[in-house]
Design an enzyme around this catalytic site. Structure first.
Site, PDB file in Angstrom:
ATOM      1  N   HIS A 184       0.874  -1.252   0.049  1.00  0.00           N
ATOM      2  CA  HIS A 184      -0.249   0.231   0.147  1.00  0.00           C
ATOM      3  C   HIS A 184       0.771   1.314  -0.086  1.00  0.00           C
ATOM      4  O   HIS A 184       1.766   1.419   0.926  1.00  0.00           O
ATOM      5  CB  HIS A 184      -0.736  -0.187   1.219  1.00  0.00           C
ATOM      6  CG  HIS A 184      -1.903  -1.090   1.138  1.00  0.00           C
ATOM      7  ND1 HIS A 184      -2.510  -1.710   2.352  1.00  0.00           N
ATOM      8  CD2 HIS A 184      -2.622  -1.642   0.065  1.00  0.00           C
ATOM      9  CE1 HIS A 184      -3.537  -2.597   1.621  1.00  0.00           C
ATOM     10  NE2 HIS A 184      -3.706  -2.436   0.371  1.00  0.00           N
ATOM     11  N   GLU A 241       1.690   3.847   3.017  1.00  0.00           N
ATOM     12  CA  GLU A 241       2.483   3.204   4.140  1.00  0.00           C
ATOM     13  C   GLU A 241       4.044   3.609   4.146  1.00  0.00           C
ATOM     14  O   GLU A 241       4.611   2.497   4.110  1.00  0.00           O
ATOM     15  CB  GLU A 241       2.059   1.900   4.452  1.00  0.00           C
ATOM     16  CG  GLU A 241       0.525   1.860   4.388  1.00  0.00           C
ATOM     17  CD  GLU A 241      -0.199   0.523   4.509  1.00  0.00           C
ATOM     18  OE1 GLU A 241       0.516  -0.667   4.385  1.00  0.00           O
ATOM     19  OE2 GLU A 241      -1.639   0.212   4.278  1.00  0.00           O
ATOM     20  N   ARG A 287      -3.214   4.999  -2.085  1.00  0.00           N
ATOM     21  CA  ARG A 287      -3.057   3.476  -1.813  1.00  0.00           C
ATOM     22  C   ARG A 287      -2.905   2.381  -2.665  1.00  0.00           C
ATOM     23  O   ARG A 287      -1.871   1.305  -2.412  1.00  0.00           O
ATOM     24  CB  ARG A 287      -4.368   2.971  -0.783  1.00  0.00           C
ATOM     25  CG  ARG A 287      -4.337   1.550  -0.422  1.00  0.00           C
ATOM     26  CD  ARG A 287      -5.848   1.512   0.294  1.00  0.00           C
ATOM     27  NE  ARG A 287      -6.141   0.204   0.470  1.00  0.00           N
ATOM     28  CZ  ARG A 287      -6.218  -0.667   1.589  1.00  0.00           C
ATOM     29  NH1 ARG A 287      -5.561  -0.082   2.708  1.00  0.00           N
ATOM     30  NH2 ARG A 287      -6.673  -1.801   1.604  1.00  0.00           N
ATOM     31  N   HIS A 291       2.837  -3.736   6.896  1.00  0.00           N
ATOM     32  CA  HIS A 291       1.803  -2.915   6.759  1.00  0.00           C
ATOM     33  C   HIS A 291       2.079  -1.711   7.865  1.00  0.00           C
ATOM     34  O   HIS A 291       2.635  -1.979   8.631  1.00  0.00           O
ATOM     35  CB  HIS A 291       0.337  -3.398   6.534  1.00  0.00           C
ATOM     36  CG  HIS A 291       0.057  -4.267   5.352  1.00  0.00           C
ATOM     37  ND1 HIS A 291      -0.994  -3.560   4.309  1.00  0.00           N
ATOM     38  CD2 HIS A 291       0.472  -5.324   5.014  1.00  0.00           C
ATOM     39  CE1 HIS A 291      -0.820  -4.615   3.495  1.00  0.00           C
ATOM     40  NE2 HIS A 291      -0.104  -5.803   3.851  1.00  0.00           N
ATOM     41  N   GLU A 333       1.161  -4.897  11.157  1.00  0.00           N
ATOM     42  CA  GLU A 333       0.416  -3.310  10.877  1.00  0.00           C
ATOM     43  C   GLU A 333       1.486  -2.550  11.878  1.00  0.00           C
ATOM     44  O   GLU A 333       1.451  -2.783  13.059  1.00  0.00           O
ATOM     45  CB  GLU A 333      -0.962  -3.104  11.476  1.00  0.00           C
ATOM     46  CG  GLU A 333      -1.782  -3.841  10.458  1.00  0.00           C
ATOM     47  CD  GLU A 333      -2.119  -3.061   9.113  1.00  0.00           C
ATOM     48  OE1 GLU A 333      -1.542  -1.927   8.943  1.00  0.00           O
ATOM     49  OE2 GLU A 333      -2.661  -3.560   8.207  1.00  0.00           O
TER      50      GLU A 333
END
Length: 311
Positions: free
Chosen positions: A70, A73, A128, A199, A273
């Site tokens: 993405h 990020e 994104r 992520h 994440e």
């Protein structure tokens, strides 16, 4: 936006452009024989998917790590790149790094979405998806982490081109997905021990499944490895993480890297994440790159080393 001339080195305390990252990766094998570079494919705009292999000897099982699927990020490519430098500079002196590389070859894809990442530097910092657009679609971009050939078009995906989770016209329709799937399948065939897709943000350590709330048969084992990784991560700077299956820990999401890795035979497929929990969100300041990378790699190394030998 500011333009910098690409150099064959990086400043690991800042967010680098794709051109700078590319120059660094291309140059590295000429200066360090423990590294080699593979092109997994290219994008619709002609950028290469560059995967760096770190190997200190023959006969080691592979571990897959990807970052930046993405585009917005930014902390994730920065963390992958810091990790490359950390592994190469610490082998032989740092016990955990030496133990890791004495057992495994690492295959690191720092920028999984080159076109999108470049676009966040030139046009839209919050972009994104990738930059592909199909005839008849109102908007550009396919969410590459909803495009894998695993329960395609399932829960947590969208068939609307302007949606952030647009899955694209068909499973693995995107050149990036095709290259990554082929790479994962190849390493699975070589007995890959683990897969990590990185992520941001939310401070989570997750595993299969995303497409269903049903637990994987190996849930207890996946949870235990996650616990070990999270504890090692938290021990560095005190950053708190939760862990569990994707679908119940963050939200349902089908056709993702982690579920594809699991289905390909890499049971120990995880998705992290990174920082933070929303205060900065995708705009994590550069002064948090190093602490984020330090704790992430402590967790990754602990998690990899905790994977049972039979998997």
């Amino acid at each position: 936006m500011e333009s910098r001339t690409p150099q064959p080195y990086l400043v690991f305390t800042q967010y680098n452009t794709f051109e700078e990252i590319e120059a660094y990766l291309i140059d590295l094998p000429s200066t360090d024989s423990r590294t080699s570079l593979e092109r997994l494919g290219s994008t619709v705009e002609g950028r290469d998917l560059l995967q760096l292999k770190i190997s200190v000897g023959a006969g080691r099982l592979p571990v897959w790590i990807d970052c930046g699927i993405h585009a917005r990020e930014w902390i994730t490519p920065a963390t992958c790149l810091w990790g490359i430098n950390y592994l190469l500079s610490s082998y032989g002196t740092d016990q955990s790094v030496t133990g890791l590389l004495d057992m495994y070859d690492l295959y690191i894809l720092p920028v999984n979405n080159p076109d999108g990442y470049a676009y966040t530097h030139s046009d839209d910092r919050m972009w994104r998806k990738n930059r592909n657009q199909y005839e008849g679609d109102a908007c550009a971009g396919i969410d590459l982490n909803r495009n894998f050939d695993d329960h395609f078009a399932g829960e947590g995906t969208s068939n609307v081109s302007c949606a952030q989770t647009y899955h694209g016209p068909s499973a693995a329709s995107e050149k990036e997905t095709q290259g990554v799937q082929a790479g994962i399948t190849d390493l699975a065939g070589q007995g890959a021990r683990a897969l990590f897709s990185i992520h941001s943000y939310s401070q989570l350590w997750m595993y299969a499944f995303g497409w269903t709330s049903d637990l994987a048969p190996e849930d207890a084992e996946l949870s235990e490895v996650s616990r070990i990784g999270v504890e090692a991560l938290t021990a560095v700077h005190g950053t708190q993480y939760d862990y569990g299956p994707v679908s119940t820990t963050i939200y349902p999401a089908a056709s993702t890297t982690v579920d594809y890795g699991y289905s390909a035979g890499i049971v120990h497929s995880y998705t992290l994440e990174l920082r933070d929990k929303g205060f900065h969100g995708f705009l994590l300041p550069e002064d948090q790159i190093v602490p984020t990378a330090e704790e992430t790699w402590a967790g990754l190394i602990a998690g990899i080393m905790a994977v049972p030998a039979s998997k």
